[in-house]
Write a protein that holds these residues in place. Structure first.
Motif, short mmCIF file in Angstrom:
data_model
loop_
_atom_site.label_atom_id
_atom_site.label_comp_id
_atom_site.label_asym_id
_atom_site.label_seq_id
_atom_site.Cartn_x
_atom_site.Cartn_y
_atom_site.Cartn_z
N PHE A 1 22.59 35.87 28.48
CA PHE A 1 22.41 36.85 27.36
C PHE A 1 21.73 37.94 28.00
N VAL A 2 20.61 37.54 29.07
CA VAL A 2 20.02 38.90 29.57
C VAL A 2 21.05 39.74 30.29
N GLN A 3 22.27 39.12 30.84
CA GLN A 3 23.30 40.04 31.42
C GLN A 3 23.98 40.80 30.42
N PHE A 4 24.11 40.09 29.43
CA PHE A 4 25.15 40.58 28.39
C PHE A 4 24.43 41.74 27.47
N THR A 5 23.09 41.48 27.30
CA THR A 5 22.35 42.38 26.52
C THR A 5 22.27 43.83 27.23
N GLY A 6 22.01 43.49 28.81
CA GLY A 6 22.02 44.72 29.54
C GLY A 6 23.17 45.74 29.58
N PHE A 7 24.37 44.92 29.66
CA PHE A 7 25.44 45.52 29.62
C PHE A 7 25.68 46.30 28.35
N ALA A 8 25.73 45.64 27.17
CA ALA A 8 25.90 46.21 25.82
C ALA A 8 24.90 47.38 25.69
N ASP A 9 23.79 47.26 26.05
CA ASP A 9 22.80 48.32 25.84
C ASP A 9 23.17 49.52 26.71
N SER A 10 23.67 49.32 27.82
CA SER A 10 24.13 50.47 28.74
C SER A 10 25.19 50.96 28.37
N ALA B 1 23.64 32.15 15.62
CA ALA B 1 24.05 33.42 15.19
C ALA B 1 24.05 34.52 16.36
N ASP B 2 23.41 34.08 17.66
CA ASP B 2 23.46 34.87 18.55
C ASP B 2 24.71 34.78 19.50
N TRP B 3 25.16 33.38 19.36
CA TRP B 3 26.59 33.18 20.09
C TRP B 3 27.64 33.90 19.21
N GLU B 4 27.65 33.94 17.80
CA GLU B 4 28.56 34.64 16.90
C GLU B 4 28.62 36.30 17.35
N GLU C 1 29.28 52.66 16.99
CA GLU C 1 28.81 52.60 15.65
C GLU C 1 27.98 51.29 14.98
N ASP C 2 28.81 50.22 15.38
CA ASP C 2 28.25 48.60 14.80
C ASP C 2 26.89 48.40 15.74
N SER C 3 26.25 47.51 15.17
CA SER C 3 25.16 46.78 15.94
C SER C 3 25.79 46.02 17.01
N MET C 4 25.11 46.12 18.20
CA MET C 4 25.68 45.23 19.50
C MET C 4 24.73 44.18 19.58
N PRO C 5 25.07 42.92 20.35
CA PRO C 5 24.12 41.99 20.64
C PRO C 5 22.94 42.57 21.59
N GLY C 6 21.94 42.23 21.46
CA GLY C 6 20.82 42.56 22.38
C GLY C 6 19.84 43.74 21.44
N THR C 7 20.44 44.15 20.33
CA THR C 7 19.65 45.00 19.56
C THR C 7 19.24 44.42 18.29
N PRO C 8 18.05 44.70 17.58
CA PRO C 8 17.62 44.34 16.28
C PRO C 8 18.88 44.32 15.27
#
Length: 564
Positions: free
Chosen positions: A180-189, A285-288, A2-9
């Protein structure tokens, strides 16, 4: 999730500087072409502009590319195509371009003069739309291997930063960007997979094969994901704790080494007109956000906790489907699949065939077979339409469950013995009061002017008097010379209460006045003399009228005449 994840606007309420209402409306207008009736033509036009980089196209160029690709917009002429392009400019998806024009006629010049290029917002909206159209119904695999790379990258970065001299700026840039590219891909999937899994588990028409497939998916695939995340989350949090004290200095060092587009715009005169979205990992903010994914930092729970809750709800949904399939042997199962098939038959059938299908499926035949009779006092002709006819109340059990059978345990018979005893006691008390009133009237008979009656005695006397006068038969009065006089009269009237054993006799005497006094008021009887005495059956005397025994009710009449 439900909450916004890193890698999303970021959400509008969480953005550093939220746009005002006009800016928000302008951005939402960029989605308007996806919902208009000509949306397929607009999609084809936008794909032409997104197919090349820095496209600066005129109307003839767009028309030629549309005809090469075919599709819904291939038949557009210059005028409707120009109208579509101008509308996209108003919505903010396209921008007007400028280019040297070579034309052989004025009409060609006017059409070629207007050139268009893709806006940044329009390119992003079209890219998201193509992604939705291509992968909306597909189940995306979770890139679980990226989580191990994120853990390794954080641990190595924390060790290099803690060494004497720190990490080389270029090496730090490469490691942070990769991380961050790796983490964004994982969070989006993860988000896409659980978005696909939710509607599937909400279905209640899974057959045996589908249930088996989703059972293996949950018990094997989802459980493996949850266990891997739960295993690596504490390690990632520990690596972030090691890196956190050095993070501000590391970000300043990276900004000094390579400011990127932000540095160029800072030195430019147009820095107040352009906003820059920096690469992931260049802002604190990205690291937070990365830290909040694995640890509860704001009291709202981490994404890891939400992942566990989502997995638990998925397993509960699977268990509900299993219970439903076990109840199918008793007929207590969802008929969704059968009803959808029946609806398709109705949709494809001719009118007469649809009537036959309805009769075969529901067995209703005619309206008179519904089994709910109208009210007994309403007579509805057979030709009355349902639209104008009276409404018949359908029982709740029949309307909701299709059955008249009662549900639940039968209520026990209520015990009314205490109420019956209270009623018997009240009846005995009223009988005793009437007996006392009868004794009082008998003792006061002949001297009503000298005594004061109770309310009960006066009420009983009035009851007997009303019966006597009401049932008495009047006669015409005659003169002594045999000539008739006007008016009527009576000699005597009587009434009797067999239960109380008393009789009231009323004599008419000219000039007589009887005054009845009581607590409720006084009553004056003119020309009437009432007498109350015991009846022969109760007192042992003879009946003064010589009449036969009466039934146990109050009776009355006149002397020489029968009562009504």
């Amino acid at each position: 999730m439900e909450d916004s994840m890193p890698g999303t606007p970021p959400e509008p309420g969480n953005a550093p500087s939220a746009p005002d209402a006009d800016e928000t409306r302008r951005r939402l207008d960029a989605y308007a072409y996806l919902s208009v009736p000509e949306r397929l033509e607009y999609l084809a036009i936008m794909r032409v502009f997104c197919g090349t980089l820095l496209a600066d196209l005129a109307v003839p160029d767009v028309m030629a590319k549309l005809r090469e690709g075919g599709g819904p917009a291939s038949g557009l002429d210059a005028d409707p195509l120009t109208a579509r392009l101008e509308q996209l400019v108003k919505w903010g998806n396209l921008l007007r371009g400028s280019h040297t024009v070579k034309a052989s006629s004025i009409t060609e010049y006017q059409r070629s003069r207007a050139r268009y290029q893709l806006s940044r917002l329009g390119e992003r909206v079209q890219r998201d739309a193509d992604g939705v159209l291509a992968e909306a119904d597909a189940a995306r695999e979770v890139s679980n291997e990226l989580l191990a790379l994120v853990e390794r990258g954080l641990r190595e970065l924390a060790e290099l930063v803690a060494e004497p001299g720190g990490i080389a700026p270029q090496d730090g840039l490469e490691r942070i960007s990769t991380l961050f590219v790796q983490f964004t891909g994982f969070a989006d999937s993860v988000r896409d997979f659980y978005a696909y899994l939710g509607p599937v588990l909400a279905r209640y028409d899974l057959d045996g094969g589908e249930y088996q497939g989703f059972k293996e998916l949950l018990l094997d695939y989802v459980e493996a994901i949850t266990e891997d995340v739960s295993f690596r989350a504490p390690r990632i949090s520990a690596a972030l704790d090691m890196l956190w004290p050095h993070l501000p200095d590391l970000l300043e060092q990276l900004d000094a080494h390579a400011q990127g587009l932000a540095g160029l715009l800072t030195r430019s005169e147009s820095r107040t007109e352009t906003r820059v979205q920096r690469s992931r990992g260049r802002e604190l903010a990205d690291w937070e956000g990365l830290r909040g994914w694995f640890r509860d930092t704001d009291g709202q729970g981490s994404q890891v906790d939400q992942l566990r809750d989502a997995t638990l709800r998925a397993l509960q949904s699977l268990l509900a489907n299993a219970k439903r399939m076990l109840r199918s042997a008793t007929g207590e199962m969802s008929r969704r699949r059968d009803l959808l098939r029946l609806a398709r038959w109705f949709d494809e059938a001719a009118p007469q065939d649809a009537h036959d299908i309805a009769v075969a499926a529901f067995g209703l035949y005619g309206a008179r077979h519904l089994g709910i009779p109208p009210a007994s006092d309403e007579v509805v002709p057979a030709y009355t339409s349902w639209w104008t006819g009276p409404v018949v109340e359908v029982p709740v059990a029949l309307r909701e469950r299709g059955s008249r059978a009662q549900r639940g345990r039968t209520a026990s018979v209520e015990d009314h013995s205490a109420q019956k005893e209270r009623l018997r006691e009240a009846a005995r008390q009223r009988a005793a009061e009437r007996c006392a009133a009868a004794d009082e009237l008998c003792s006061a008979s002949g001297r009503f002017d000298d005594v004061r009656l109770t309310s009960a005695a006066l009420s009983l006397l009035l009851e007997l008097l009303a019966t006597a006068l009401g049932n008495a038969q009047l006669r015409q009065r005659t003169a002594e010379d045999g000539q008739e006089e006007q008016g009527f009269g009576l000699d005597a009237a009587w009434s009797e209460d067999v239960d109380l054993g008393i009789r009231l006799t009323v004599h008419r005497t000219a000039g007589a006045r009887t005054l009845l006094r009581s607590a409720d008021g006084d009553l004056l009887l003119d020309d009437l003399e009432p007498t109350v005495h015991r009846t022969a059956g109760s007192a042992g005397g003879a009946d003064p009228t010589g009449s036969e025994a009466l039934p146990k009710r109050s009776h009355g009449g006149s002397l020489g005449g029968s009562g009504r």
